[in-house]
Design an enzyme around this catalytic site. Structure first.
Site, mmCIF file in Angstrom:
data_model
loop_
_atom_site.group_PDB
_atom_site.id
_atom_site.type_symbol
_atom_site.label_atom_id
_atom_site.label_comp_id
_atom_site.label_asym_id
_atom_site.label_seq_id
_atom_site.Cartn_x
_atom_site.Cartn_y
_atom_site.Cartn_z
ATOM 1 N N LYS A 1 -1.929 -12.722 17.617
ATOM 2 C CA LYS A 1 -2.000 -13.546 18.424
ATOM 3 C C LYS A 1 -3.208 -13.398 19.530
ATOM 4 O O LYS A 1 -3.514 -12.305 19.697
ATOM 5 C CB LYS A 1 -0.821 -14.024 19.599
ATOM 6 C CG LYS A 1 0.422 -14.757 18.825
ATOM 7 C CD LYS A 1 1.378 -15.007 19.884
ATOM 8 C CE LYS A 1 2.668 -15.889 19.323
ATOM 9 N NZ LYS A 1 2.110 -17.116 19.156
ATOM 10 N N ASP B 1 11.352 3.982 4.879
ATOM 11 C CA ASP B 1 11.202 2.512 5.278
ATOM 12 C C ASP B 1 12.531 2.052 6.133
ATOM 13 O O ASP B 1 13.391 2.659 6.141
ATOM 14 C CB ASP B 1 11.147 1.725 3.939
ATOM 15 C CG ASP B 1 9.895 0.503 4.068
ATOM 16 O OD1 ASP B 1 9.920 -0.155 5.319
ATOM 17 O OD2 ASP B 1 9.192 0.269 3.258
ATOM 18 N N LEU C 1 -5.095 -12.947 22.872
ATOM 19 C CA LEU C 1 -4.625 -12.147 24.218
ATOM 20 C C LEU C 1 -4.132 -13.104 25.141
ATOM 21 O O LEU C 1 -3.131 -12.743 25.916
ATOM 22 C CB LEU C 1 -5.810 -11.402 24.622
ATOM 23 C CG LEU C 1 -5.370 -10.444 25.954
ATOM 24 C CD1 LEU C 1 -4.225 -9.511 25.410
ATOM 25 C CD2 LEU C 1 -6.707 -9.569 26.502
ATOM 26 N N ILE D 1 0.696 -1.205 -0.024
ATOM 27 C CA ILE D 1 0.175 -0.074 -0.069
ATOM 28 C C ILE D 1 0.878 1.101 -0.144
ATOM 29 O O ILE D 1 0.448 2.206 -0.635
ATOM 30 C CB ILE D 1 -0.982 -0.146 1.119
ATOM 31 C CG1 ILE D 1 -2.078 -1.169 0.978
ATOM 32 C CG2 ILE D 1 -1.486 1.329 1.312
ATOM 33 C CD1 ILE D 1 -2.822 -1.271 2.170
ATOM 34 N N ASN E 1 2.202 5.533 7.083
ATOM 35 C CA ASN E 1 1.500 4.143 6.446
ATOM 36 C C ASN E 1 2.054 2.934 7.119
ATOM 37 O O ASN E 1 1.590 1.774 7.096
ATOM 38 C CB ASN E 1 1.737 4.165 5.021
ATOM 39 C CG ASN E 1 1.438 2.774 4.421
ATOM 40 O OD1 ASN E 1 0.317 2.190 4.265
ATOM 41 N ND2 ASN E 1 2.691 2.220 3.986
ATOM 42 N N TYR F 1 -3.369 -5.095 17.480
ATOM 43 C CA TYR F 1 -3.265 -4.520 16.105
ATOM 44 C C TYR F 1 -4.446 -3.467 16.211
ATOM 45 O O TYR F 1 -4.555 -2.311 15.662
ATOM 46 C CB TYR F 1 -3.361 -5.376 14.871
ATOM 47 C CG TYR F 1 -3.506 -4.765 13.692
ATOM 48 C CD1 TYR F 1 -2.417 -4.134 13.033
ATOM 49 C CD2 TYR F 1 -4.550 -4.872 13.081
ATOM 50 C CE1 TYR F 1 -2.525 -3.620 11.727
ATOM 51 C CE2 TYR F 1 -4.639 -4.207 11.710
ATOM 52 C CZ TYR F 1 -3.739 -3.754 11.142
ATOM 53 O OH TYR F 1 -3.726 -3.020 9.646
#
Length: 444
Positions: A293, A236, A295, A217, A286, A351
């Protein structure tokens, strides 16, 4: 990457199975190509309110052909309804009176936009009527089919002239995978939109920083901002240096390799932008990571790394750029959130927390920024990339079909949305989080 199921449905056996088994039948979406007109076809205008007399003129500046009355036999590429004049609940029937007769007269991949007044700006029955527009547009988005999109744009009083960049995006193929969204223009703005003289290269003369620009992306964002005229500074990690320099070389950009979580990363970025480019106009956060995983199986290091990269680093970098006044007036800050930050996702507590944090990042700054600087975020749904290609087949298919368009999006869909935020004409577009998810069935 391609959508193999979509290709299959266009084959002879695929069409047969879709018809007999009632399988999803996605439409190949129209996407913008450099040099294309913003709209190919006629946009029908309707409604009454603050923009009724100015809409044709605004769209005319974009080269869009409009009609203000329905003609039998005519097919329309877009519909724009000015609902700012709806001041009571009983007037909501005007929506049905306009839309029902023309819903079967739409071209493939049509665009529908309803314009309202922010409910917070009105009281009583008018507030009820304006809030009702959200349920109406989201439902139409799930009915329209044929690759169509439906959006609601709340325009604050006094910001009617700041609507052009938003209509240019929402009525064009650039918004191919954006549907069912509520966009607010002028609700968190201190200035009107700047004039855009060339809608094909609105970012000419601008400098854009894109993190995570070496692939996926991020690469698409960099290429799209370059297409629109910007000089791109790609950033990056050192491990991606070869990919990054290849992309930047192809678009005549600059590059910087570093770990954005390093203590001195904000200062190094600020110094690079100030010394080599005299500042920056567009900052796109970005870069991101997933370390999924449940929790119960999560460790502090993994959880903390996701938070650090996805939301803490963007916050620290932005704070430094603003403190040093490296972000130029009328600058743009854009965060990349996720549908996971809105709806949550199994095994993605770190995330989802980080991506919800990006939304909080937008909320925290949208009323604090000055000099016409704005902050917004995109929240992608299922975007087809090399990363999602590694997802198990069954999970991937559910992710791609569980939206109103029955397909996954492409990196360019995220990039086009960011390019709209980045436009000088989007000064009044501030504090928004727009999902790029084909109107995914999860989340609000």
């Amino acid at each position: 990457m391609s959508d193999k199921y979509l290709t299959f449905t266009k084959s002879a056996i695929g069409r047969l199975l879709v018809k007999n088994l009632g399988l999803p039948e996605p439409v190949a979406l129209e996407r913008y190509a450099d040099g294309d007109p913003l709209v190919t076809g006629t946009v029908l205008l309707g409604g009454r309110g603050r923009l009724a007399e100015s809409l044709a003129g605004i769209l005319g500046t974009l080269g869009v052909e409009t009609a203000d009355g329905r003609t039998d036999g005519t097919r329309y590429k877009g519909l724009v309804f000015d609902a700012t004049g709806l001041t009571s609940v009983d007037q909501l029937v005007e929506l049905q009176e306009f839309f029902t007769p023309v819903m079967r007269s739409l071209e493939t991949c049509p665009r529908v936009v309803v314009i309202g007044t922010p409910p917070s700006q009105v009281e009583g029955p008018e507030r009820i009527a304006q809030r009702a527009l959200e349920g109406f547009t989201r439902s139409v988005g799930k009915e329209i089919g044929r690759g169509g999109t439906v959006q609601l744009v709340y325009v604050a009083a006094g910001y009617e002239s700041s609507l052009a960049s938003t209509l240019a995006f929402l009525l064009s193929p650039k918004s191919a995978y954006v549907s069912g969204q509520v966009v607010r223009v002028g609700t968190h703005a201190e200035e009107k939109a700047a004039t855009v003289t060339d809608w094909t290269r609105p970012l000419a003369g601008k400098v854009a920083l894109v993190t995570g620009a070496g692939r996926g992306i991020g690469e698409s964002i960099a290429r799209t901002l370059h297409r629109d005229g910007a000089t791109v500074v790609g950033l990056d990690v050192p491990q991606a240096a070869s990919e990054l320099t290849k992309v930047m070389g192809e678009i005549d950009g600059d590059w910087l390799t570093l770990d954005i979580t390093a203590p001195d990363a904000p200062q190094r970025i600020a110094r690079h932008l100030a010394e080599k480019h005299g500042g920056v106009d567009i900052v796109v956060h970005n870069a991101g990571v997933t370390l999924d995983k449940k929790l119960a199986n999560q460790s502090p290091d993994r959880f903390g790394k996701v938070i650090s990269i996805n939301v803490d680093a963007p916050q620290r970098i932005t704070a430094e750029l603003l403190a040093q006044k490296v972000v130029n007036p009328n600058g743009r800050i854009v965060g990349v959130s996720s549908i996971a930050g809105i709806a949550g996702n199994l095994g993605q507590t770190s995330y989802a927390a980080s991506k919800a944090g990006v939304i909080g990042f937008v909320d925290s700054l949208s009323d604090e920024l000055t000099d016409g600087i704005t902050i917004n975020a995109v929240a992608p749904g299922f975007i087809i990339t090399q990363m999602t290609a590694a997802v198990p087949f069954a999970t991937r298919e559910v992710g791609q079909r569980l939206n109103a368009m029955s397909q996954g999006g492409l990196p360019i869909d995220v990039a086009e949305t960011i390019a709209w935020f980045a436009s000088p004409g989007s000064t009044a577009v501030n504090g928004n989080v727009v999902r790029v998810c084909g109107q995914m069935m999860l989340g609000a």
